[in-house]
Write an enzyme that holds these catalytic residues in place. Structure first.
Site, PDB file in Angstrom:
ATOM      1  N   GLU A  98       0.782  -1.226   0.000  1.00 10.05           N
ATOM      2  CA  GLU A  98       0.000   0.000   0.000  1.00 10.05           C
ATOM      3  C   GLU A  98       0.823   1.290   0.000  1.00 10.05           C
ATOM      4  O   GLU A  98       0.378   2.295  -0.550  1.00 10.05           O
ATOM      5  CB  GLU A  98      -0.933  -0.003   1.223  1.00 10.05           C
ATOM      6  CG  GLU A  98      -1.979  -1.099   1.203  1.00 10.05           C
ATOM      7  CD  GLU A  98      -2.977  -0.916   0.071  1.00 10.05           C
ATOM      8  OE1 GLU A  98      -3.363   0.230  -0.211  1.00 10.05           O
ATOM      9  OE2 GLU A  98      -3.342  -1.932  -0.549  1.00 10.05           O
ATOM     10  N   SER A 123     -45.858 -38.727  31.363  1.00 14.71           N
ATOM     11  CA  SER A 123     -45.558 -39.450  32.603  1.00 14.71           C
ATOM     12  C   SER A 123     -44.337 -38.917  33.339  1.00 14.71           C
ATOM     13  O   SER A 123     -44.146 -39.244  34.518  1.00 14.71           O
ATOM     14  CB  SER A 123     -45.357 -40.941  32.295  1.00 14.71           C
ATOM     15  OG  SER A 123     -46.551 -41.508  31.789  1.00 14.71           O
TER      16      SER A 123
END
Length: 789
Positions: A112, A484
């Site tokens: 860059e 149950s």
């Protein structure tokens, strides 16, 4: 007559001083041009100066840079340190410049801004070079320095205008006057967007390579350094070929700039890159991470996604993975027993075998693999053999038992939408021995929740088969009938009314007319449609006898039982005071059941579930800590002796009753629990515990419908529970229960002291007649033989 003499040197003056007309004209034009250029330059400089003078006072304050506070995502971590999830617009790990390795900084500078440490924010040599390049090549050449990119990323738009460029230059100069070069580079390397929702190079290192920044190689650093130019175009996930070309260019630039040696240059060019494969922990723990996100968002609002909060939860990543796999295995195994619903889709396949691979890959893009259930396109099909191609191009052959789950889809009479034929999209499952079978994505759902009964800390939480398909968390949000598995709470209330495990209750038929039920006549049944007659309460619970539970509830009254439920954390209004409560006709969530069974497990304390252990900010500062509670009498909701006797009853269920498989498989006696199957087998449950761990499993459809006449909690939910507990209880010593004050042993049963010696409820319903016994097939045959004789 005298003749005028020519002036001296007139010829030479005419020829050399004044020169030819064309030359004189050229000179005049040159003078004018130079004058014009000079004037133009002055005008340009004047305009630029005016622009600068006007623009500079209007520059934004750069406090966002001097007091940089990046948006940091929220991360969720397990109790054993594994990242389970991440939430926020940006993925970022802020890293101080001193902690960024030199190789990463060099790669960025090479890509860059090689002269970053030499210029003052604007690289005029770079601008001139870019201008010359633009004259030679129509393609735009950038000249933005790292400082200019920081200015643009923080304050400016991406539009390419002269005005924006002026502001970019001025901001860069202003930034350079306020910050050091290292501060600017630190901002850049933490802020820049690098694709895949990654902001900053530390986040990108983890996302693309699964590494810490400090562990990157030169080749990997160069790959990441190529991303700022165009994250989508140079993303190795999207376009590895283009990304690699950019990476090799940066490696060359690093060598030319003197950042790496020739040997390092050659090695970096030759290094193959291996990209990160998404962690399984993320898939296993999506329901946990989402639950944590909701809790944190409720406290912090939108800041939860930008403050860099690290949320540490109580769940163990290892146990979570086991619970996730166990539930998926249980649901897939159930699906193998169901009628085949048909292929997911049909695609047209080319006759040219060379084009087949590409067509299959294209077709399966809409039907991705779902864990172990692989998507495949059928190439040929017959009742005895199916050949199919997976998304990766691999061909598989399925025969024999592997075709049993889809038998109806291979039959000649199968309908057009259900028949497996060439082009059908199906699901393939690879067995432990490598053999393939065909199946289908489950429609049935399930949930697993596990917690420490001593603290309420959640250990595992699975809310469904596939979080990607539906984010509805059935562990915490699904209200279902417990069947149950609710009976122990009725029995607990009965103990306080004088019942003991030795109380004999008649398992005989019952009938209630409309006047008794308040709605319609009701003739309840046992699951097996058989009646065993008088049974001790302990045996009746172990065998899950419905008639016994109803008689017990009828004796103590539904209202009294309803008022007993808050001791376990239940809301009474969710359990209307009718006799159907004995069969679990109310509504619960799996998490509620986990809390309720924990009251038995911990000796009678109601402990609230907790998920979040602590929260820190991105610097490690402690923001919140949830310390585990210390059990004391202020938390007691159930008498210790009640919890103890109930635990002894639930131990018998796991030893010899409907959950006998639990103790037999785990090979330990300190296992307690109860199966649950609702009316018409719409819900299957198992809720059980060890004194250090409670776990609940539920299986059913989101829109209640029958699971099948032979599907029960013991057959569906219990195997999932056992698989999880086998792992979670590894190395946990066997627990020994100590009788609390107020209980006594009599006849092999534990009971309250005041009800020993026959002083409690001795029997119930013994006068109710049993129905005539229906002869078995063998008995009928014997009777016929007698007649024949």
């Amino acid at each position: 007559m005298a003749h005028d003499e020519p002036e001296p040197h007139s010829k030479s003056a005419a020829s050399g001083g004044r020169g030819p007309a064309w030359l004189r004209a050229g000179a005049r034009w040159a003078a004018w041009a130079l004058g014009g250029l000079g004037a133009g330059a002055l005008v340009v400089l004047l305009l630029v100066g005016i622009s600068l003078a006007v623009a500079y006072p209007n520059l934004p304050e750069v406090s966002a840079l001097t007091d940089y506070r990046p948006k940091l995502p929220m991360r969720v971590f397990s109790a054993d340190g594994v990242q389970l999830g991440e939430f926020g617009e940006e993925r970022r790990h802020f890293t101080p410049i001193a902690d960024i390795p030199q190789v990463m900084k060099d790669a960025v500078l090479a890509a860059e801004d090689t002269r970053f440490y030499q210029h003052s924010g604007v690289d005029f040599k770079g601008v001139l070079r870019a201008a010359l390049e633009n004259l030679r090549d129509a393609r735009s050449q950038g000249a933005s320095t790292i400082t200019m990119q920081v200015a643009r990323n923080f304050y400016l738009s991406t539009e390419k205008t002269f005005t924006r460029k002026i502001y970019e230059i001025l901001l860069a100069l202003k930034i350079e006057s306020l910050l050091t070069k290292d501060q600017i580079l630190e901002l850049y390397m933490n802020q820049i967007f690098l694709g895949q929702r990654a902001n900053g190079f530390a986040a990108a290192a983890e996302i693309y390579f699964g590494k810490k920044l400090r562990d990157l190689t030169i080749a990997e650093s160069a790959m990441l350094a190529g991303l700022p130019k165009a994250p989508s175009a140079y993303n190795p996930v999207n376009n590895e070929k283009r990304a690699t070309a950019r990476q090799r260019y940066i490696i060359d630039r690093m060598f030319e700039a003197g950042f790496i040696t020739e040997g390092q240059h050659e090695q970096a060019l030759a290094e193959p890159l291996r990209y990160r494969i998404a962690s399984d922990a993320l898939a296993h723990s999506e329901f946990v991470a989402e639950a944590a996100r909701q809790l944190v968002y409720a406290q912090y609002g939108d800041e939860a996604y930008t403050r860099g909060l690290n949320v540490h939860v109580t769940v163990s990543a290892a146990e979570q993975a086991v619970a996730w796999r166990a539930l998926r295995r249980g649901l897939i195994d159930y699906e193998l027993r169901q009628v085949y619903r048909g292929p997911e889709a049909f695609v047209d396949l080319p006759a040219d075998a060379a084009k087949l691979d590409a067509r299959v890959a294209d077709a399966l893009a809409d039907y991705p693999d779902n864990g172990e259930l692989r998507a495949a396109v059928v190439l040929e099909a017959s009742p005895r053999k199916v050949v199919a191609m997976l998304g990766n191009g691999e061909s598989i052959t399925v025969t024999g038992e592997g075709l049993r789950p889809v038998t109806s889809g291979l039959a000649e009479r199968a309908g057009a939408t259900k028949r497996i034929r060439r082009g059908a999209v199906v699901r393939a499952l690879k067995g432990a021995r490598g053999a393939w079978s065909l199946s289908q994505l489950p429609e049935v759902q399930g949930a697993v929740v596990a917690l420490d009964p001593r603290t309420g800390a959640l250990r595992a939480l699975v809310g469904g088969f596939d979080f990607g398909k539906t984010k509805f968390n059935r562990a915490t949000q699904a209200w279902r009938q417990p069947g149950s598995s609710f009976k122990p709470f009725i029995y607990s209330a009965a103990l306080e009314a004088g019942f003991t495990p030795a109380t004999v209750v008649n398992d005989a038929p019952l009938f209630f007319d409309a006047a008794e039920t308040g709605s319609q006549p009701w003739e309840p049944k046992n699951y097996d449609n058989e009646f065993a007659g008088p049974l001790p309460l302990q045996t009746a619970l172990a065998r899950s006898k419905n008639m016994v539970s109803i008689r017990v509830l009828q004796y103590i009254t539904p209202y009294r039982a309803q008022q007993w439920l808050p001791a376990f954390g239940f809301a009474p209004e969710k359990h209307p005071p009718f006799l159907t409560m004995a069969l679990g006709a109310g509504s619960v969530t799996p998490l509620q059941m986990g809390v309720a069974y924990s009251v038995f497990a911990n000796g009678g304390y109601l402990v609230q579930p907790t998920l979040i252990q602590r929260i820190t900010d991105h610097k490690g500062k402690l923001l919140l800590e949830v310390k585990p509670p210390e059990l004391d009498e202020s938390m007691r909701s159930l008498p210790a002796r009640n919890a103890f006797v109930m635990t002894s009853l639930l131990q018998e269920v796991a030893r010899s009753g409907t959950a006998a498989r639990a103790s037999a498989t785990l090979k330990r006696p300190d296992i307690f629990g109860k199966t649950g199957t609702t009316n018409d087998s719409m819900d299957a449950w198992f809720a059980g515990f060890h004194p250090t761990l409670t776990a609940v499993v539920w299986i059913g459809h989101d829109s209640p419908k029958k699971l099948g006449s032979n599907e029960t909690g013991g057959g569906l939910a219990l195997p999932v529970w056992i698989e999880y507990m086998q792992y979670a209880l590894r190395g946990v010593p066997q627990a020994t229960l100590t009788p609390p004050p107020g209980v006594a042993g009599e006849g092999g049963y534990w009971m309250f002291e005041e009800f020993t010696g026959g002083r409690g409820v001795i029997s119930l319903g013994l006068d109710d007649p049993l129905p005539p016994k229906v002869p078995s097939t063998e008995e009928r045959s014997s009777i016929l033989d007698l007649f024949r004789r």
